[in-house]
Scaffold this active site. Sequence first.
Site, PDB file in Angstrom:
ATOM      1  N   LEU A   1      10.157 -24.647   1.134  1.00  0.00           N
ATOM      2  CA  LEU A   1       8.796 -24.922   0.664  1.00  0.00           C
ATOM      3  C   LEU A   1       7.723 -24.261   1.513  1.00  0.00           C
ATOM      4  O   LEU A   1       7.864 -24.124   2.730  1.00  0.00           O
ATOM      5  CB  LEU A   1       8.546 -26.434   0.652  1.00  0.00           C
ATOM      6  CG  LEU A   1       9.496 -27.290  -0.182  1.00  0.00           C
ATOM      7  CD1 LEU A   1       9.021 -28.741  -0.182  1.00  0.00           C
ATOM      8  CD2 LEU A   1       9.616 -26.775  -1.609  1.00  0.00           C
TER       9      LEU A   1
ATOM     10  N   GLY B   1       2.150 -23.224  -1.268  1.00  0.00           N
ATOM     11  CA  GLY B   1       2.061 -23.107  -2.740  1.00  0.00           C
ATOM     12  C   GLY B   1       2.820 -24.244  -3.405  1.00  0.00           C
ATOM     13  O   GLY B   1       2.312 -24.913  -4.312  1.00  0.00           O
ATOM     14  N   HIS B   2       4.060 -24.483  -2.938  1.00  0.00           N
ATOM     15  CA  HIS B   2       4.841 -25.605  -3.476  1.00  0.00           C
ATOM     16  C   HIS B   2       4.128 -26.938  -3.208  1.00  0.00           C
ATOM     17  O   HIS B   2       4.116 -27.826  -4.062  1.00  0.00           O
ATOM     18  CB  HIS B   2       6.207 -25.670  -2.798  1.00  0.00           C
ATOM     19  CG  HIS B   2       7.106 -24.493  -3.057  1.00  0.00           C
ATOM     20  ND1 HIS B   2       7.554 -23.669  -2.051  1.00  0.00           N
ATOM     21  CD2 HIS B   2       7.656 -24.013  -4.193  1.00  0.00           C
ATOM     22  CE1 HIS B   2       8.347 -22.746  -2.560  1.00  0.00           C
ATOM     23  NE2 HIS B   2       8.422 -22.920  -3.853  1.00  0.00           N
TER      24      HIS B   2
ATOM     25  N   GLY C   1       3.822 -23.028 -11.084  1.00  0.00           N
ATOM     26  CA  GLY C   1       2.837 -22.174 -10.421  1.00  0.00           C
ATOM     27  C   GLY C   1       2.496 -20.929 -11.230  1.00  0.00           C
ATOM     28  O   GLY C   1       3.378 -20.310 -11.836  1.00  0.00           O
TER      29      GLY C   1
ATOM     30  N   LYS D   1       1.867 -18.283  -9.952  1.00  0.00           N
ATOM     31  CA  LYS D   1       2.542 -17.185  -9.244  1.00  0.00           C
ATOM     32  C   LYS D   1       3.605 -16.549 -10.148  1.00  0.00           C
ATOM     33  O   LYS D   1       3.781 -15.340 -10.185  1.00  0.00           O
ATOM     34  CB  LYS D   1       3.167 -17.743  -7.960  1.00  0.00           C
ATOM     35  CG  LYS D   1       4.193 -16.873  -7.278  1.00  0.00           C
ATOM     36  CD  LYS D   1       3.537 -15.739  -6.574  1.00  0.00           C
ATOM     37  CE  LYS D   1       4.418 -14.922  -5.676  1.00  0.00           C
ATOM     38  NZ  LYS D   1       5.816 -14.858  -5.974  1.00  0.00           N
TER      39      LYS D   1
ATOM     40  N   SER E   1       8.746 -17.925  -1.051  1.00  0.00           N
ATOM     41  CA  SER E   1       9.878 -18.177  -0.146  1.00  0.00           C
ATOM     42  C   SER E   1      10.492 -16.850   0.288  1.00  0.00           C
ATOM     43  O   SER E   1      11.021 -16.734   1.389  1.00  0.00           O
ATOM     44  CB  SER E   1      10.937 -19.027  -0.843  1.00  0.00           C
ATOM     45  OG  SER E   1      10.348 -20.205  -1.361  1.00  0.00           O
TER      46      SER E   1
HETATM   47  P1  AMP Z   1      10.380 -21.331  -6.554  1.00  0.00           P
HETATM   48  O1  AMP Z   1      10.845 -22.286  -5.505  1.00  0.00           O
HETATM   49  O2  AMP Z   1      10.037 -19.985  -6.026  1.00  0.00           O
HETATM   50  O3  AMP Z   1      11.299 -21.306  -7.745  1.00  0.00           O
HETATM   51  O4  AMP Z   1       9.003 -21.905  -7.076  1.00  0.00           O
HETATM   52  C1  AMP Z   1       8.877 -23.225  -7.527  1.00  0.00           C
HETATM   53  C2  AMP Z   1       7.520 -23.392  -8.165  1.00  0.00           C
HETATM   54  O5  AMP Z   1       6.503 -23.096  -7.203  1.00  0.00           O
HETATM   55  C3  AMP Z   1       7.296 -22.433  -9.339  1.00  0.00           C
HETATM   56  O6  AMP Z   1       6.614 -23.124 -10.377  1.00  0.00           O
HETATM   57  C4  AMP Z   1       6.443 -21.357  -8.729  1.00  0.00           C
HETATM   58  O7  AMP Z   1       5.624 -20.687  -9.659  1.00  0.00           O
HETATM   59  C5  AMP Z   1       5.610 -22.149  -7.746  1.00  0.00           C
HETATM   60  N1  AMP Z   1       5.070 -21.271  -6.696  1.00  0.00           N
HETATM   61  C6  AMP Z   1       5.759 -20.393  -5.933  1.00  0.00           C
HETATM   62  N2  AMP Z   1       4.922 -19.712  -5.127  1.00  0.00           N
HETATM   63  C7  AMP Z   1       3.669 -20.166  -5.390  1.00  0.00           C
HETATM   64  C8  AMP Z   1       2.361 -19.840  -4.886  1.00  0.00           C
HETATM   65  N3  AMP Z   1       2.166 -18.903  -3.966  1.00  0.00           N
HETATM   66  N4  AMP Z   1       1.304 -20.510  -5.388  1.00  0.00           N
HETATM   67  C9  AMP Z   1       1.485 -21.457  -6.357  1.00  0.00           C
HETATM   68  N5  AMP Z   1       2.683 -21.808  -6.865  1.00  0.00           N
HETATM   69  C10 AMP Z   1       3.765 -21.171  -6.394  1.00  0.00           C
END
Ligand code: AMP
Length: 287
Positions: free
Chosen positions: A33, A36-37, A147, A149, A186
């Site tokens: 995490l 953003g998370h 996100g 992102k 990440s």
């Molecule tokens: P992940 O762990 O990368 O699969 O991401 C989990 C959630 O966090 C997804 O909905 C992503 O879009 C969101 N997320 C990842 N990076 C960011 C960020 N920099 N800003 C906002 N949300 C993010």
Amino acid sequence: MIIISDINEMQRLADEHRAGGRRIGFVPTMGFLHEGHLDLLRLARRASDIVVLSIFVNPTQFAAGEDLDRYPRDFERDCTLAESTGCDIVFAPKAAQMYPEGDASWVHVDQLGSSLEGASRPTHFRGVTTVVTKLFHIVRPHLSVFGQKDAQQAAIIRRMTRDLHFGIDIVIAPIRREPDGLAMSSRNTYLSDQDRREALALSHALQLARQKYDNGERRTAELRSTLLDELQRSGAVDLDYAAIVHPDTFEPAGEMITGRVLIAIAARVGKTRLIDNMTLGEKAIDS
Ligand code: AMP
């Protein structure tokens, strides 16, 4: 905060909360995490009675040769960070239970997933929509936060939720960036010091395009040239795509920009594939 890995136990608890009239907010992640998370978790906290975070590095959204085996993991740290946002439940299932022996069912969303990320990673979105469906059926949330992102993923999940009548509110949170503009991810942990500096070309290119737009430029081709020039000038990034598309359909924008558009970039910096995006036009989500 409690930690659950068993699917049946998670379902039982979710049913109990629903029966008690409590609103469940859900944030699916692959862990490791960052802020953003945590923004997603805080948003869920404000909008729900019970917040569930899932941590699951989903094998089906990685293609052979991608980074499944070396994807960064730190479960203890994740739990500490999650708890600091007021999260109630961490759900961390095992792959063998999520994908039982003989598992043959997939969820696929047509059209939206064929361009950009879908073109570069043809089996990726099928893995995402399938695992999110499974997670929705296990966590049984009223609301789920994603996100911006991963803009295309968010649009696909929104469409799937609507088309398949999941009855879950999908909330999209803005992109959280480092102070110098790099979108948090990440995967940033893979970047060497030099990669880290070079990776700034992505957010710089997006900022330049936004400046031109703010100064009145509406020609799509001109804005795209600005992006490409900036990315080429930096020389260090190996561009996968830089596209200007409709933010809901992911169809290419017309010759002139009229409503909202999304600028999406994917590039390799060193050995790391990064994505970034920015919305232009009214009600920009990341302004
Ligand atoms: P992940 O762990 O990368 O699969 O991401 C989990 C959630 O966090 C997804 O909905 C992503 O879009 C969101 N997320 C990842 N990076 C960011 C960020 N920099 N800003 C906002 N949300 C993010």
